[in-house]
Design a protein around this motif. Structure first.
Motif, short mmCIF file in Angstrom:
data_model
loop_
_atom_site.label_atom_id
_atom_site.label_comp_id
_atom_site.label_asym_id
_atom_site.label_seq_id
_atom_site.Cartn_x
_atom_site.Cartn_y
_atom_site.Cartn_z
N ILE A 84 48.97 35.23 50.77
CA ILE A 84 49.47 36.35 49.97
C ILE A 84 50.10 37.35 50.93
N THR A 85 51.29 37.83 50.57
CA THR A 85 51.98 38.81 51.38
C THR A 85 51.82 40.19 50.75
N ILE A 86 51.24 41.10 51.52
CA ILE A 86 51.05 42.47 51.06
C ILE A 86 51.67 43.38 52.10
N SER A 87 52.65 44.17 51.68
CA SER A 87 53.38 45.10 52.57
C SER A 87 53.95 44.39 53.79
N GLY A 88 54.46 43.20 53.57
CA GLY A 88 55.09 42.46 54.65
C GLY A 88 54.14 41.71 55.56
N VAL A 89 52.83 41.81 55.31
CA VAL A 89 51.85 41.11 56.14
C VAL A 89 51.28 39.96 55.31
N ALA A 90 51.34 38.75 55.87
CA ALA A 90 50.85 37.56 55.17
C ALA A 90 49.37 37.35 55.49
N TYR A 91 48.58 37.19 54.45
CA TYR A 91 47.15 36.94 54.58
C TYR A 91 46.86 35.56 54.02
N ASN A 92 46.17 34.72 54.79
CA ASN A 92 45.76 33.41 54.31
C ASN A 92 44.60 33.56 53.35
N VAL A 93 44.63 32.80 52.26
CA VAL A 93 43.53 32.77 51.30
C VAL A 93 42.70 31.53 51.63
N PRO A 94 41.50 31.71 52.19
CA PRO A 94 40.71 30.54 52.58
C PRO A 94 40.29 29.71 51.38
N SER A 95 40.10 28.42 51.62
CA SER A 95 39.75 27.52 50.52
C SER A 95 38.39 27.86 49.93
N TRP A 96 37.46 28.38 50.73
CA TRP A 96 36.15 28.74 50.17
C TRP A 96 36.30 29.89 49.16
N LEU A 97 37.26 30.80 49.39
CA LEU A 97 37.47 31.90 48.46
C LEU A 97 38.07 31.39 47.15
N ARG A 98 39.02 30.47 47.26
CA ARG A 98 39.59 29.88 46.05
C ARG A 98 38.53 29.10 45.28
N ALA A 99 37.65 28.39 45.99
CA ALA A 99 36.56 27.66 45.34
C ALA A 99 35.59 28.62 44.66
N THR A 100 35.32 29.74 45.31
CA THR A 100 34.44 30.75 44.71
C THR A 100 35.04 31.27 43.41
N LEU A 101 36.34 31.53 43.41
CA LEU A 101 37.00 31.96 42.17
C LEU A 101 36.96 30.86 41.12
N GLY A 102 37.10 29.61 41.57
CA GLY A 102 37.04 28.48 40.65
C GLY A 102 35.69 28.36 39.97
N PHE A 103 34.62 28.66 40.70
CA PHE A 103 33.29 28.64 40.10
C PHE A 103 33.02 29.91 39.30
N SER A 104 33.63 31.01 39.68
CA SER A 104 33.38 32.29 39.01
C SER A 104 33.89 32.30 37.57
N VAL A 105 34.98 31.62 37.32
CA VAL A 105 35.57 31.65 35.98
C VAL A 105 34.61 31.06 34.93
N PRO A 106 34.11 29.82 35.09
CA PRO A 106 33.20 29.31 34.06
C PRO A 106 31.85 30.02 34.05
N VAL A 107 31.38 30.47 35.22
CA VAL A 107 30.10 31.17 35.26
C VAL A 107 30.22 32.51 34.52
N ALA A 108 31.31 33.22 34.74
CA ALA A 108 31.51 34.49 34.03
C ALA A 108 31.62 34.27 32.53
N ALA A 109 32.29 33.20 32.13
CA ALA A 109 32.41 32.91 30.70
C ALA A 109 31.04 32.59 30.10
N ASN A 110 30.25 31.79 30.80
CA ASN A 110 28.91 31.46 30.30
C ASN A 110 28.00 32.68 30.33
N PHE A 111 28.12 33.49 31.35
CA PHE A 111 27.33 34.72 31.46
C PHE A 111 27.61 35.64 30.28
N SER A 112 28.89 35.83 29.98
CA SER A 112 29.24 36.71 28.86
C SER A 112 28.79 36.12 27.53
#
Length: 166
Positions: free
Chosen positions: A22-50
């Motif tokens: 992701i590029t923010i203010s001209g600086v590129a930041y790598n999104v680690p795969s563990w963070l993407r996996a965490t978001l992938g698990f967060s979506v169904p968990v949040a839905a079930n939680f709600s």
């Protein structure tokens, strides 16, 4: 929609469709795969939680809402001071179950290339190329999962006993 979607499908979407940087203010930041996996698990968990919260709120008798309204409480005060405290005992067991399911589902992340305990165990077994390491390594992994989830179960039981009504 997310509550009924298979966790692995949502994990694939988050791993492969989210940007790798992701590029923010001209600086590129790598999104680690563990963070993407965490978001992938967060979506169904949040839905079930709600859904658990929604079900618990719906299980409170309508008379509680009506009594609070008759006493002049606003809707938000009724929800936060009367309804939700009664819901805790109803929500706690399914929340703990969902948490245990999340912990046991984390090895799914190894399918999409995220390093986690199962992937590291498989790599260790393959690197030694000895069949005699297979069972002890996986038993060790099983013990690690047990040692992590058993205290959660004990804490959950203790909290349930504390909030139990006679």
């Amino acid at each position: 929609m997310f509550r009924n979607a298979p966790w692995l499908v949502l994990l694939f979407y988050c791993i492969f469709l989210m940007p790798y940087s992701i590029t923010i203010s001209g600086v590129a930041y790598n999104v680690p795969s563990w963070l993407r996996a965490t978001l992938g698990f967060s979506v169904p968990v949040a839905a079930n939680f709600s859904e658990i919260v929604r079900g618990a709120i719906g299980s409170i008798p309508k008379g509680q809402w009506e009594a609070a309204e008759a006493l002049g409480y606003s809707r938000s005060v009724t929800l936060f001071r009367i309804i939700l405290p009664q819901c805790i005992t109803r929500m706690l067991p399914p929340w703990m179950n969902l948490y245990a399911l999340l912990i046991t589902a984390t090895p799914l992340a190894s399918i999409v290339g995220v390093e986690e305990a199962l992937a590291r165990t498989q790599a260790a077994v393959q690197s030694e190329a000895q069949a005699s390491f297979l069972i002890p390594m996986y038993v060790t992994l099983l013990v690690m999962f047990f040692l992590y989830t058993y205290p959660i179960s004990c804490i959950s039981n203790a909290i349930e006993r504390r909030f139990r009504t006679v």
